[in-house]
Design an enzyme around this catalytic site. Structure first.
Site, short mmCIF file in Angstrom:
data_model
loop_
_atom_site.label_atom_id
_atom_site.label_comp_id
_atom_site.label_asym_id
_atom_site.label_seq_id
_atom_site.Cartn_x
_atom_site.Cartn_y
_atom_site.Cartn_z
N HIS A 61 -5.02 97.25 50.38
CA HIS A 61 -4.75 98.63 51.05
C HIS A 61 -6.08 99.21 51.29
CE1 HIS A 61 -3.06 102.79 51.03
NE2 HIS A 61 -1.95 101.97 51.11
N ILE A 67 -8.37 102.43 50.78
CA ILE A 67 -7.98 103.75 50.62
C ILE A 67 -7.04 103.61 49.31
CG2 ILE A 67 -6.71 105.61 51.52
CD1 ILE A 67 -7.71 104.91 54.24
N GLY A 70 -1.38 106.73 47.96
CA GLY A 70 -0.93 108.15 47.45
C GLY A 70 -0.30 107.99 46.28
N VAL A 71 0.65 107.04 46.12
CA VAL A 71 1.69 106.83 44.98
C VAL A 71 0.76 106.89 43.94
CG1 VAL A 71 3.67 105.99 46.19
CG2 VAL A 71 1.85 104.44 45.29
N GLU A 75 0.53 108.78 40.41
CA GLU A 75 0.51 108.27 39.16
C GLU A 75 -0.59 108.61 38.28
OE1 GLU A 75 1.79 105.95 35.97
OE2 GLU A 75 2.96 106.49 37.48
#
Length: 160
Positions: A61, A67, A70-71, A75
């Site tokens: 990723h 990067i 976002g999750v 978290e």
């Protein structure tokens, strides 16, 4: 334990990774809080995640432009909230778990790349018994990169 007490005395409300691991069940590679800069029980926490190029999620990723997903930023904010909740309720090493219940208004403003120090600022906005509502912001060098509101519940782990 003496080291943790000395660290807390040097900087009230601060916590090293050992203190974080006493509050949370997460371990590498899912432990996303490296230290706590400040913590005011019942109110707020400022925690830090050092985003390293060696993070396993960067392999896919994205290989040509890593990067942080976002999750995982959300978290990390939730884990900081978990530390805040556990410390507020004095549940460290109790075996209690903090479960995510909902996420609202998540917004991602800027990519988080390797080499960043991700500052996690979380406040308790409401607390009723074992359920807490939080507002979280993730920042890099004072710039907002993500934010979300979320709800968590503190409970015993599932029975086998």
């Amino acid at each position: 334990m003496t080291d943790q007490i000395e660290a807390a005395a040097a900087s009230p409300g601060s916590m090293d990774v050992r203190g974080v691991m006493a509050a949370l069940p997460h371990r590498y590679p899912m432990l996303l809080v490296d230290r706590v800069v400040s913590l005011v029980p019942g109110s707020a926490i400022h925690a830090v995640k050092a985003v390293s190029a060696n993070e396993p999620f960067f392999q896919g990723h994205f290989p040509t432009r890593p990067i942080m997903p976002g999750v995982l930023i959300v978290e990390a904010m939730a884990q900081a909230a978990g530390v805040l909740a556990v410390e507020t309720m004095q549940l460290a090493n109790s075996g209690k778990l903090v479960y995510f219940m909902s996420i609202d208004g998540a917004k991602f403003r800027s990519p988080v790349e390797p080499g960043c120090l991700l500052d996690l600022h979380v406040e308790i906005t409401q607390s009723r018994g074992a359920i807490c509502k939080f507002a979280g912001k993730a920042m890099i060098e004072g710039k907002l990169v993500a934010e979300a509101n979320f709800v968590a519940m503190i409970s015993d782990p599932p029975k086998d």
